[in-house]
Design an enzyme around this catalytic site. Structure first.
Site, PDB file in Angstrom:
ATOM      1  N   LYS A 140       1.823   4.221   0.293  1.00 18.88           N
ATOM      2  CA  LYS A 140       1.197   4.123  -1.024  1.00 18.88           C
ATOM      3  C   LYS A 140       0.135   5.206  -1.220  1.00 18.88           C
ATOM      4  O   LYS A 140      -0.105   5.670  -2.344  1.00 18.88           O
ATOM      5  CB  LYS A 140       0.597   2.732  -1.218  1.00 18.88           C
ATOM      6  CG  LYS A 140       1.642   1.644  -1.397  1.00 18.88           C
ATOM      7  CD  LYS A 140       2.475   1.885  -2.644  1.00 18.88           C
ATOM      8  CE  LYS A 140       3.423   0.760  -2.967  1.00 18.88           C
ATOM      9  NZ  LYS A 140       4.176   0.974  -4.216  1.00 18.88           N
TER      10      LYS A 140
ATOM     11  N   SER B 127      -1.166   1.236  -4.683  1.00 18.40           N
ATOM     12  CA  SER B 127      -1.857   0.054  -4.155  1.00 18.40           C
ATOM     13  C   SER B 127      -3.232   0.465  -3.653  1.00 18.40           C
ATOM     14  O   SER B 127      -3.394   1.555  -3.071  1.00 18.40           O
ATOM     15  CB  SER B 127      -1.058  -0.565  -3.003  1.00 18.40           C
ATOM     16  OG  SER B 127      -1.814  -1.575  -2.356  1.00 18.40           O
TER      17      SER B 127
ATOM     18  N   TYR C  68       2.895   0.706   5.244  1.00 18.71           N
ATOM     19  CA  TYR C  68       3.058   0.482   3.813  1.00 18.71           C
ATOM     20  C   TYR C  68       1.881   1.110   3.054  1.00 18.71           C
ATOM     21  O   TYR C  68       2.074   1.816   2.053  1.00 18.71           O
ATOM     22  CB  TYR C  68       3.140  -1.011   3.514  1.00 18.71           C
ATOM     23  CG  TYR C  68       3.067  -1.356   2.051  1.00 18.71           C
ATOM     24  CD1 TYR C  68       4.166  -1.185   1.220  1.00 18.71           C
ATOM     25  CD2 TYR C  68       1.888  -1.848   1.486  1.00 18.71           C
ATOM     26  CE1 TYR C  68       4.098  -1.485  -0.132  1.00 18.71           C
ATOM     27  CE2 TYR C  68       1.801  -2.157   0.149  1.00 18.71           C
ATOM     28  CZ  TYR C  68       2.911  -1.977  -0.662  1.00 18.71           C
ATOM     29  OH  TYR C  68       2.824  -2.273  -2.007  1.00 18.71           O
TER      30      TYR C  68
END
Length: 281
Positions: A163, A129, A159
């Protein structure tokens, strides 16, 4: 594509969202898709399904061995499965669940399938991401094992951090594969209506609205994944992170840090839950 030329893709997280859209697109292009999912009943129209809970590292190693033994040829590995946890959960291995699913599981599965990928001069695609660009500090090994509780607001940063680990791992992996014919790249599929935010009522409600108007479809996010897995021109690029539109931004200071990439590899291999399963140095 003839039967003789047909290529095989191993794809995690194929039971919904971008994974399902990727499986459909690759099947339409003549690839045989082998799905690795937690719930096989949710998968359809693929070549074969292997069950594994990616939050359980012993399960990851087990399915990796099964794939290596039972699938004659593997041309592409797509580490697509991902998780955004809005509160902390600790896995059976004592790891924060986002680190386990988003980083350690792909690390282990990739290791298991490398011999097959080397034999086919294949490709590895890690679905990461662009959120990783928000992260400016990384403390290793602390950020791999930190299981303290966090708020839903804080979850977005953690998060993004998980990533980032995937992008760093892909850089280190590509360097190790230099000269083998195997390429490894990461990509960002962008904002899509998937099950990633299902743990949040707010995100789930927003996803329903967006899906109703046809916005941010998984099929659009899958395009960059399919491109890296299948397009001929992508076979000559390795160690690169691509954004949703296929562009390549200048790496952040953390991503470009080779020493940090190598430290992450070493610290991941040293995790008790990982080292107990084999030598992954």
């Amino acid at each position: 594509m003839s039967t003789i030329e047909r290529k095989t893709v191993v794809l995690t997280g194929a039971s919904g969202g971008i994974g399902m859209a990727t499986a459909k697109a690759l099947t339409e292009r003549g690839f045989e898709v082998i799905a690795v999912v937690r719930d096989p009943s949710r998968v359809r129209d693929v070549g074969a399904v292997f069950q594994a809970d990616l939050a359980n590292l012993a399960d990851v190693v087990r399915v990796g061995r099964e794939l290596a033994e039972k699938v004659p040829r593997i041309d592409v590995l797509i580490n697509n499965a991902g998780l955004h946890a809005f509160s902390q959960r600790t896995t059976v291995d004592g790891l924060p669940v986002m680190v386990a699913v988003n980083h350690v599981a792909p690390f282990l599965l990739t290791h298991a399938l490398l011999p097959k990928l080397r034999a086919s001069r294949g490709r590895i695609v890690h679905v990461a991401s662009d959120a990783h660009r928000r992260v400016t500090t990384l403390s290793l090994p602390d950020d791999l094992v930190r299981t303290a509780q966090f708020s839903a607001r804080e979850s977005s940063f953690l998060y993004a951090q998980s990533k980032l680990l995937g992008v760093l791992f892909t850089k280190a992996l590509a360097r190790r594969l230099n000269g083998t014919g195997v390429v490894a790249n990461s990509c960002c599929p962008g904002l899509n209506v998937t099950g990633l935010g299902r743990e949040s009522r707010t995100f789930a409600a927003l996803a329903k609205v967006l899906a109703a108007v046809g916005a941010f479809s998984p099929a659009s996010g899958a395009r960059i994944v399919v491109r890296l897995a299948a397009d001929p021109e992508s076979g000559s690029t390795s160690g690169t992170h691509f954004s949703r539109d296929g562009s390549v931004k200048v790496d952040t200071t953390l991503v470009a840090n080779v020493a940090l990439q190598e430290q992450l590899w070493a610290e991941t291999a040293r995790l008790p839950a990982v080292s107990s399963l084999g030598d992954f140095r």
